[in-house]
Design a protein around this motif. Structure first.
Motif, PDB file in Angstrom:
ATOM      1  N   HIS A  85      46.918  36.117  27.891  1.00  0.00           N
ATOM      2  CA  HIS A  85      45.479  36.332  27.725  1.00  0.00           C
ATOM      3  C   HIS A  85      44.916  35.375  26.674  1.00  0.00           C
ATOM      4  CE1 HIS A  85      47.379  38.986  24.737  1.00  0.00           C
ATOM      5  NE2 HIS A  85      47.970  39.574  25.761  1.00  0.00           N
ATOM      6  N   TYR A 117      49.313  39.755  31.692  1.00  0.00           N
ATOM      7  CA  TYR A 117      47.956  40.304  31.681  1.00  0.00           C
ATOM      8  C   TYR A 117      47.365  40.251  33.086  1.00  0.00           C
ATOM      9  CZ  TYR A 117      42.863  39.612  31.124  1.00  0.00           C
ATOM     10  OH  TYR A 117      41.509  39.650  31.253  1.00  0.00           O
ATOM     11  N   PRO A 119      43.990  40.211  34.994  1.00  0.00           N
ATOM     12  CA  PRO A 119      42.592  39.944  34.612  1.00  0.00           C
ATOM     13  C   PRO A 119      41.529  40.613  35.468  1.00  0.00           C
ATOM     14  CG  PRO A 119      43.496  38.083  35.819  1.00  0.00           C
ATOM     15  CD  PRO A 119      44.626  39.060  35.643  1.00  0.00           C
ATOM     16  N   HIS A 121      38.949  42.964  37.181  1.00  0.00           N
ATOM     17  CA  HIS A 121      38.241  44.175  36.733  1.00  0.00           C
ATOM     18  C   HIS A 121      38.289  44.359  35.214  1.00  0.00           C
ATOM     19  CE1 HIS A 121      38.289  44.894  40.948  1.00  0.00           C
ATOM     20  NE2 HIS A 121      39.525  45.368  41.001  1.00  0.00           N
ATOM     21  N   THR A 122      38.552  43.321  34.449  1.00  0.00           N
ATOM     22  CA  THR A 122      38.551  43.439  32.991  1.00  0.00           C
ATOM     23  C   THR A 122      37.363  42.689  32.402  1.00  0.00           C
ATOM     24  OG1 THR A 122      39.873  41.457  32.561  1.00  0.00           O
ATOM     25  CG2 THR A 122      41.071  43.503  32.995  1.00  0.00           C
ATOM     26  N   GLU A 123      36.948  43.109  31.231  1.00  0.00           N
ATOM     27  CA  GLU A 123      35.840  42.452  30.548  1.00  0.00           C
ATOM     28  C   GLU A 123      36.222  41.047  30.103  1.00  0.00           C
ATOM     29  OE1 GLU A 123      33.418  43.131  26.377  1.00  0.00           O
ATOM     30  OE2 GLU A 123      33.974  44.890  27.548  1.00  0.00           O
ATOM     31  N   ALA A 187      43.322  47.411  36.692  1.00  0.00           N
ATOM     32  CA  ALA A 187      43.087  45.993  36.408  1.00  0.00           C
ATOM     33  C   ALA A 187      43.367  45.105  37.611  1.00  0.00           C
ATOM     34  CB  ALA A 187      43.953  45.551  35.234  1.00  0.00           C
TER      35      ALA A 187
END
Length: 237
Positions: A85, A117, A119, A121-123, A187
């Protein structure tokens, strides 16, 4: 066996109860807790934790301190690393070195699990690390925290075939037969392997599958080789 309450959750309990970490763990053991999961480790470098908005849940030192108290109380725990990330390669190594130091001190970790990580659906967004980078990270995890007896493959984020390859890159554990999963599914990860598929992957890689408990005591051969088990093709959420 009750495997519950990751370090950030223990810290939350200390804040709401105004008890120390040692007191909370003592009460949890009295209530039946058998071991502590690895949740919330991410990368044990505070620069990274602040960017990921997990610093307030647990700083690096706080996460390690919960594990130290758990080991001191006689509990066994696991350790993880989520990479890919905002961390640098040096910060991944710092994470592993800190875990290795605590394992040298207490010897309470049963296994190390690393995953990339997710990614979607993540901010934070971004891109997922490749399977090749996962296997390289796994191989480094076998050599740097070399005092961990067990290294678990993360098929739940990498899929069954990369999970199978993991057995040639340092992993000696394919992980559990999962019934329900909500974290990486939220996620974007959607892999599922029931016991039949896990056994097939292990055997096709040239190994002998065995069941184990949290303490890595061998419990015998796979259930699917003893009796018919209904297939489970999708994890519950």
């Amino acid at each position: 066996k009750l495997h519950a309450f990751s370090p950030p959750e223990v810290i939350h309990l200390t804040r709401t109860s105004r008890l120390t970490v040692a007191q909370v763990i003592e009460r949890l053991i009295a209530a039946g807790l058998d071991s502590v999961p690895r949740g919330g480790a991410e990368i044990l470098v505070d620069r990274v934790r602040k960017i990921l908005n997990c610093y307030n849940k647990a700083t690096s030192d706080e996460w390690l301190d919960v594990m130290r108290h758990a080991h001191r109380a006689g509990l066994r725990t696991t350790a993880t690393m989520m990479y890919g990330h905002v961390e640098t390669p040096d910060e991944r190594l710092e994470h592993m070195f800190r875990l290795r130091d605590l394992q040298d001190e207490m010897g309470g970790f049963t296994a190390f699990i690393t995953w990339s990580y997710q990614p979607e659906h993540t901010e934070l967004g971004g891109f997922e690390a490749t399977g090749i980078e996962y296997l390289r990270t796994l191989a480094i995890a076998r050599t740097v925290p070399d005092n961990f007896d067990n290294l678990q493959a993360s098929w739940v984020t990498q899929g069954g075939k990369v999970g199978q390859l993991s057995l040639a890159f340092g992993a000696n554990d394919m992980g559990s037969v999962m019934i329900e999963e909500n974290v990486v599914r939220a996620a974007g990860a959607a892999y599922c392997m029931d016991e039949i598929e896990i056994v097939r992957n292990v055997e096709n890689a040239g190994f002998i599958p065995k069941r184990r408990n949290m303490h890595y005591d061998i419990l015998g051969g796979p259930v699917v080789l003893q009796r018919d088990v209904p297939r489970m093709l999708v994890l519950a959420v």
